[in-house]
Design a protein around this motif. Structure first.
Motif, PDB file in Angstrom:
ATOM      1  N   ASN A 355      44.103  44.462  48.421  1.00 24.16           N
ATOM      2  CA  ASN A 355      44.631  45.013  47.177  1.00 24.16           C
ATOM      3  C   ASN A 355      43.517  45.815  46.508  1.00 24.16           C
ATOM      4  OD1 ASN A 355      45.150  45.184  44.271  1.00 24.16           O
ATOM      5  ND2 ASN A 355      46.877  43.804  44.624  1.00 24.16           N
ATOM      6  N   GLU A 357      43.207  47.279  43.631  1.00 26.89           N
ATOM      7  CA  GLU A 357      42.871  46.907  42.256  1.00 26.89           C
ATOM      8  C   GLU A 357      42.022  45.644  42.230  1.00 26.89           C
ATOM      9  OE1 GLU A 357      46.349  46.594  39.872  1.00 26.89           O
ATOM     10  OE2 GLU A 357      46.934  48.698  40.119  1.00 26.89           O
ATOM     11  N   HIS A 358      42.387  44.677  43.075  1.00 23.77           N
ATOM     12  CA  HIS A 358      41.601  43.450  43.136  1.00 23.77           C
ATOM     13  C   HIS A 358      40.181  43.728  43.645  1.00 23.77           C
ATOM     14  CE1 HIS A 358      45.334  40.580  43.403  1.00 23.77           C
ATOM     15  NE2 HIS A 358      45.244  41.235  42.257  1.00 23.77           N
ATOM     16  N   ASP A 360      38.467  46.423  43.373  1.00 23.59           N
ATOM     17  CA  ASP A 360      37.719  47.111  42.321  1.00 23.59           C
ATOM     18  C   ASP A 360      37.305  46.142  41.226  1.00 23.59           C
ATOM     19  OD1 ASP A 360      36.840  49.634  40.896  1.00 23.59           O
ATOM     20  OD2 ASP A 360      38.319  48.855  39.454  1.00 23.59           O
ATOM     21  N   LEU A 361      38.198  45.222  40.872  1.00 27.32           N
ATOM     22  CA  LEU A 361      37.892  44.258  39.821  1.00 27.32           C
ATOM     23  C   LEU A 361      36.714  43.374  40.222  1.00 27.32           C
ATOM     24  CD1 LEU A 361      40.525  42.194  37.853  1.00 27.32           C
ATOM     25  CD2 LEU A 361      38.500  41.089  38.769  1.00 27.32           C
ATOM     26  N   ASP A 511      39.666  40.509  33.316  1.00 26.90           N
ATOM     27  CA  ASP A 511      40.856  41.366  33.400  1.00 26.90           C
ATOM     28  C   ASP A 511      42.095  40.576  33.842  1.00 26.90           C
ATOM     29  OD1 ASP A 511      39.315  43.454  32.614  1.00 26.90           O
ATOM     30  OD2 ASP A 511      39.392  44.552  34.512  1.00 26.90           O
ATOM     31  N   SER A 561      55.094  41.123  41.441  1.00 30.81           N
ATOM     32  CA  SER A 561      55.007  42.269  40.537  1.00 30.81           C
ATOM     33  C   SER A 561      56.100  42.270  39.475  1.00 30.81           C
ATOM     34  CB  SER A 561      55.067  43.579  41.335  1.00 30.81           C
ATOM     35  OG  SER A 561      56.270  43.633  42.096  1.00 30.81           O
TER      36      SER A 561
END
Length: 883
Positions: A355, A357-358, A360-361, A511, A561
């Motif tokens: 994922n 986004e994960h 990047d987080l 986040d 989601s």
């Protein structure tokens, strides 16, 4: 005055609280159950009760080694860092791998995962939890959108119907089983269904035992969903509001299942038994389904686990008191490993590596310079890559894959030719450690501080109460020191486990804002003192719920989601391998009551090895008859992968055509008993979890000339043999052995001449029977008995007689007192109560477990033997008990 340290048991996923009473002297340590811990309320199983037997520096890895040379920590870690950097420089980060363990504490796990995925730049870190719980992880994520266990132990007690599938809880999770038994005794109307091809100790408590065909559980639960739909026993409102894709899944299930008789035949059940189970499930609002390895360890395990989740979603029975599916974990910190991303396809804090986004987080939070973009190698593929030479450097922490992995002989061969194998462990000798180029001494239970998470998401502290022996270090410290040598000191500036835990909690909150299930935001500001005094608490732990959260999903909100659970259709599959004329028996593998994993800890306790002292294979009496076997015969077990030699045991609880072997024995404790050398590396395509439960095998009796028992104060070289098995017994070692080449007293005296100065002997004129006692300085140092059949001895009496140096000639020949010897099977390890004494009590009128306990003390301490006492109460045949 003795201090009391509150800590957590290091064995199964129950996560029992333990009180340790110590005044620093290890010889005076005592353990008891922590009555304030909400997992066990003071109960301990026999393994937990024996924890004090397993500590100390004996048989420990105490110093770093490179090859056979003892070195300093600086030398060992400098060499490790140099080799790792050289591999990365020449082949890239994916030529490096870590293989870790649910025996690690969460803080250890966290820094290992951070180093590999955030800084080395590879996702090739996987865990032995891949072998036991990764299927449940995958099923939870597919259906719920997150790896969330929705329920808690209290639900098992509140349920009106408890379904136990793929688990012999009485032996694998004894304290939870005892809680269930107590609830059943208090509320007899509670119904218990056990689904298992074997009739195990757990089934002694069941109102209904479904002895299904091995591997058919997918058909059972797929059929249950179809039954629920057909009989309108579903929660339509919950389905419409909180789930997706129900109609398509239900339609497929209905078309596949056919009628009840079809499902019953696929499962090997009679139609009425199946109908009873389905009716009970349909009619009982408060239903809990507990599932474990029998579901997970399958080539289609994710679909099987998903089918269980579907049945609970369809009835709206999830996250409610007494109504939920419940995956119960095998290891003390399997859940902690899942929380920190110990699996190759995960990131920390229940995030996913695929994922963006994960990724990047986590990259931003760690300020990681080298975050991988794809999942790493799962366990079986990881060791394949080592065998193929693609992985050049592997660091194995707190686990023994040469014993526990499928196709274990291939795993051993792979490590034997790997360029660099680093093993950090707390014991001096394991099958895996024998292959290490660099050995690093790690702290063990009682010597290290940190946290573990049990099956109900409860975080508990493990606290140190012993000094570090030798030069051993906690795993987090070893990993951190290596990270400094690799140039990452700033990112690994930890001074204590509390530093790591705070960072772990902060990442879970980063986040998040309720978007992820795993959330420790309420613990991010713990001081070191707060951490030291942390009480057991279930996550999520947020500012508005500082005391934790018992259940998930009762409000119908999931972590997909769109916040709706998903029905994911998966057609049931037969067992991945089928029996044939060459391999006519289906082998199942699993745990026994008094042992743990590969015995590195439990084998240090003499009393834990008295219950079952040798590796074995269980067979139904019909199969024993067909094969011409007697109870106790040595047999060769052969599969397409390898072979073992173990003792055959008659067990009427087996289904004819099936067999069972334990997972624990290995090359340190037996000659050829590694069951996983028989297992093919067939895995679930989603989870990567191997199918340990259905392996076709053949069995043949081993022709032997003699059987023997050797008791010695120190390990002695063995004569030529076909089979041996060793175990500790107080101050002695006991070895059972057998062979087909002639062994004489003269040969043995020459073999042991360096350890023995004087002998007492008895040998018949044909050499068929040998009895020897060896002395040094007029004290016995060994006792040996050899004869055509396995010797029967009264071991407790004999060990005491050897300690007293008190053996007559007749007793020397017998290995037992002149009369009154008890050679029957040990039932109660805590109080050393054997079957003969229990049957005597039953004959004297003890007609309940409670009365047997009052008469013999059996079952009155940890309670692990209570299922066996129930079985013996219903047994009609009293076994031969006297020598």
């Amino acid at each position: 005055m003795n201090a009391v340290v509150r800590t957590t048991c290091p064995y199964c996923g129950v996560g029992c609280g333990v009180n340790v009473h110590t005044d620093i002297d290890p010889n005076r340590i005592q353990v008891s159950g922590d009555q304030q811990h909400p997992a066990n309320f003071g109960r301990l199983c026999v393994k937990g009760s024996a924890l004090a037997d397993t500590i100390g520096s004996k048989q420990r890895l105490l110093h770093p080694h490179i090859g056979e040379q003892r070195v300093s920590w600086d030398q060992a870690l400098d060499e490790t860092a140099t080799r790792l950097q050289n591999v990365i420089r020449e082949y890239g980060p994916d030529a490096v791998a870590f293989y870790v363990s649910g025996q690690l504490l969460t803080e250890d796990y966290y820094v290992a995962n951070k180093l590999m995925k955030g800084f080395i730049g590879s996702a090739n870190i996987d865990t032995n939890s891949r072998l036991c719980m990764s299927t449940a992880v995958a099923a939870h994520k597919r259906v719920f959108g997150s790896d969330t266990v929705p329920g808690c132990y209290e639900d098992l007690e509140l349920a009106d119907l408890l379904v136990i599938t793929g688990s012999n809880m009485a032996w694998t999770h004894p304290v939870v089983y005892q809680r269930i038994a107590a609830a059943k005794a208090e509320r007899p109307s509670m119904k218990i269904v056990v689904i298992d091809p074997r009739r195990t100790a757990t089934a002694e408590l069941a109102d209904l035992h479904l002895q299904i065909t091995p591997g058919s559980d997918g058909y059972l639960f797929d059929g249950l969903l179809a039954w629920l739909v057909m009989h309108l026993a579903i929660d339509t409102d919950f389905i419409l509001k909180h789930t997706d894709d129900f109609v398509a899944t239900a339609r497929s299930s209905r078309q596949r299942s056919g009628d009840l008789l079809t499902v019953a035949e696929r499962c090997g059940l009679d139609e009425q038994t199946l109908r009873t189970f389905y009716h009970w499930f349909a009619d009982t609002e408060r239903t809990v389904t507990v599932f474990s390895q029998g579901i997970n360890q399958s080539a289609s395990g994710v679909d099987k686990a998903g089918a269980i989740l579907h049945c609970h979603l369809a009835t709206g029975r999830i996250g409610k008191p007494g109504a939920t599916p419940f995956s119960i974990t095998g290891q003390p910190n399997a859940m902690g490993g899942r929380e920190v991303g110990g699996l190759a396809n995960q990131l920390a804090a229940h995030m996913d590596i695929d994922n963006a986004e994960h990724r990047d987080l986590v990259r931003r939070f760690w300020q990681a310079p080298a975050m991988p973009t794809r999942p790493g190698l799962k366990a079986v593929n990881l060791f394949d890559a080592i065998a193929d030479g693609k992985v050049k450097f592997v660091w194995i922490m707190a686990t023994n894959p040469v014993v526990s992995m499928p196709d274990a002989d291939k795993v051993r061969a792979a490590l034997a030719q790997c360029e660099t194998v680093v093993v950090s462990d707390c014991v001096a000798d394991t099958d895996t450690l024998r292959l290490a180029h660099i050995r690093l001494p790690a702290a063990g239970w009682g010597e290290k501080d940190g946290t573990v998470t049990n099956s109900e998401r409860r975080i508990s502290r493990q606290r140190a109460f012993l000094p570090l022996p030798g030069e051993s270090l906690p795993d987090w410290k070893i990993i951190t020191d290596l990270a400094h040598r690799l140039g990452y000191a700033e990112a690994f500036a930890y001074t204590c486990p509390a530093d790591i835990f705070r960072e772990h909690a902060e990442l879970s909150a980063f986040d998040n804002n309720g978007s992820r299930d795993f959330d420790l935001s309420g613990l991010t500001s713990l001081s070191n003192t707060d951490y030291d005094s942390l009480v057991p608490v279930q996550w999520p732990i947020r500012e508005h719920s500082p005391d934790g959260t018992s259940r998930f999903f009762g409000n119908g909100h999931f972590f997909t989601s769109n916040r709706r659970a998903r029905f994911i259709d998966g057609a049931p599959q037969p067992a991945a391998q089928q029996c044939d004329a060459n391999f006519p028996l289906m082998l199942n593998s699993g745990r026994i009551r008094d042992q743990w994993h590969t015995m590195t800890r439990t084998a240090r306790s003499a009393r834990l090895l008295q219950h079952i002292s040798e590796p074995f294979i269980e067979l139904h009496d019909k199969d024993m008859s067909v094969l011409g076997l007697n109870h106790g015969d040595l047999v060769q077990v052969l599969s397409r992968q390898g072979s073992c030699i173990v003792r055959a045991q008659e067990q009427s609880g087996q289904t004819p055509g099936t067999a069972f072997m334990p997972i624990h024995w290995n090359d340190v404790f037996a000659s050829r008993a590694r069951v996983d050398s028989l297992i093919a590396p067939i895995c679930d395509p989603v989870s990567g979890q191997p199918a340990f439960k259905q392996t076709p095998v053949s069995i043949d009796k081993v022709a032997l000339r003699w059987h023997a028992i050797l008791i010695s104060r120190e390990a002695l070289p063995l004569p030529d043999n076909r089979y041996w098995c060793r175990r500790p017994a107080d101050n002695w070692e006991v070895v059972s052995l057998a062979g087909d080449l002639t062994v004489s007293a003269a040969m043995l005296k020459k073999l042991w001449q360096d350890q023995v100065t004087d002998w007492a002997e008895l040998e018949d004129s044909y050499g068929h029977t040998v009895r020897l006692v060896g002395y040094r300085h007029a004290m016995p140092v060994c006792w040996f008995a050899l004869q055509p059949e396995p010797p029967r001895i009264d071991e407790s009496w004999l060990l005491e007689a050897l300690d007293r140096n008190d053996l007559s000639a007749l007793q020397l020949a017998r290995g037992a007192p002149s009369s009154g010897a008890d050679c029957s099977a040990l039932v109660c390890s805590c109080h050393q109560v054997r079957e003969a004494k229990i049957f005597s009590a039953i004959a004297d009128g003890c007609d309940s477990v409670e009365r047997i306990g009052a008469c013999t003390r059996a079952g009155t301490n940890c309670g692990s033997c209570i299922p066996d006492l129930r079985r013996l109460l219903t047994t009609n045949t009293v076994p031969e008990a006297l020598c």
